[in-house]
Design an enzyme around this catalytic site. Structure first.
Site: not given
Ligand code: SF4
Length: 327
Positions: A116, A196, A199
């Protein structure tokens, strides 16, 4: 007493095929097995750790859209507790309590924290670092014994188990160690065939998409990259279209697709058209049910879910505070 299951998912709005095959189907199966007391939570606080991805103005709408898809897919508020994380605010207090037994070094070494930080270097916030502690609080607030997870969530669950061991060591037996229940869900690739379905990568097909949109997106799917000409025999085992046929098409059609692809009797355009037909047929009931839900109904379901979850949360928090000398 039934074994308690907890699972949380970030409010990503309308769900896609990957969400359905990877998680929602499994939620419904656990709920319907009759063996488990299932709590399914839309974890909105978690979404705020990466605000730039979600967009705060979309958060409420995303929660409603996601809950609508869950309900249309078969989650039943009479069989499972379906609620929003922030509607049961005890989770934040438990997170604070658990943070006292969580070494900061361990959080900083977490692979997903490092990931992240790489993707959001301008907003490395405290919430991001504490994400696994909040996830532990989500599970432990309800003393869940089983957590359905994918391989990628195992490290976080292990940290939750370590937090349990430390808490129980310092303050006496309080929490069960939650066990992972690995879901053997397929890795559903996006229409790009490379990554994968997601969104954020804009490579998805929504469950609630209308028939023409589904047909169009299936038509854009990348197929076996080694099949350059219509006359080249194909390799269904490396084709994402075939993977989805296995989930949405009847067995006879799956067998025919495999054979037709390998022998080059079947072209990719026709193969995709058949997949679109089967997806639209399989999802017709889901879409019709979804269209019957009003926003008020969905809000009522979520509010009732929070009311069901709150007494469990309150009891755990009272116990924890008592053991920590706070009450
Ligand atoms: Fe994929 Fe179907 Fe084309 Fe074979 S015929 S490569 S399974 S799309």
């Amino acid at each position: 007493m039934k074994t308690r299951v907890f699972s949380g998912a970030r409010p990503t709005g309308r769900q896609h095929i990957g969400n359905y095959l990877g998680a929602i189907q499994n939620y419904v199966a656990l709920q319907n097995s009759g063996e488990f007391d299932c709590l399914y939570c839309i974890v909105d606080y978690h979404a705020l750790t990466t605000m730039e991805e979600v967009g705060v103005s979309h958060l409420r709408g995303n929660i409603i859209d996601m809950a609508a898809d869950w309900l249309a897919a078969g989650l039943d508020p009479n069989k499972a507790t379906i609620f929003v994380q922030s509607h049961v605010p005890q989770v934040t207090e438990l997170m604070l309590c658990l943070s006292m037994v969580t070494p900061i070094g361990q959080l900083m070494r977490s692979p997903s924290f490092k990931e992240k930080v790489k993707h959001h270097p301008d907003n490395v916030n405290y919430g991001l670092l504490g994400y696994p502690v909040l996830m532990a609080a989500d599970i432990l607030l309800y003393k869940a014994e089983v957590v359905p997870v994918g391989e990628d969530q195992l490290a976080h669950l292990e940290l939750a188990r370590e937090i349990v061991r430390r808490f129980n060591y310092h303050f006496g037996p309080t929490f069960p160690e939650p066990q992972p229940r690995l879901t053997s869900f397929p890795r559903v690739m996006g229409i790009d065939g490379k990554y994968k379905m997601s969104k954020s990568l804009d490579n998805y097909i929504e469950l609630a998409a209308d028939e023409p949109t589904t047909r169009e997106l299936v038509g854009q799917m990348v197929t076996d990259p080694t099949r350059r000409l219509r006359t080249d025999p194909g390799h269904p085992e490396i084709c994402n279209v075939y993977t989805l046929h296995r989930f949405f098409s009847p067995p006879a059609r799956v067998a025919a697709v495999e054979q037709g692809c390998r022998s080059a009797a079947l072209g990719c355009v026709e193969c995709k058209a058949m997949l679109a037909d089967d997806m639209n047929a399989q999802l017709a009931e889901f879409r019709a049910r979804r269209a019957t839900f009003s926003e008020d109904y969905i809000r009522d379901v979520l509010n009732e879910g929070a009311k069901k979850a709150a007494p469990l949360a309150e009891a755990t928090l009272l116990e924890v505070k008592g053991k920590m000398g706070l009450a």
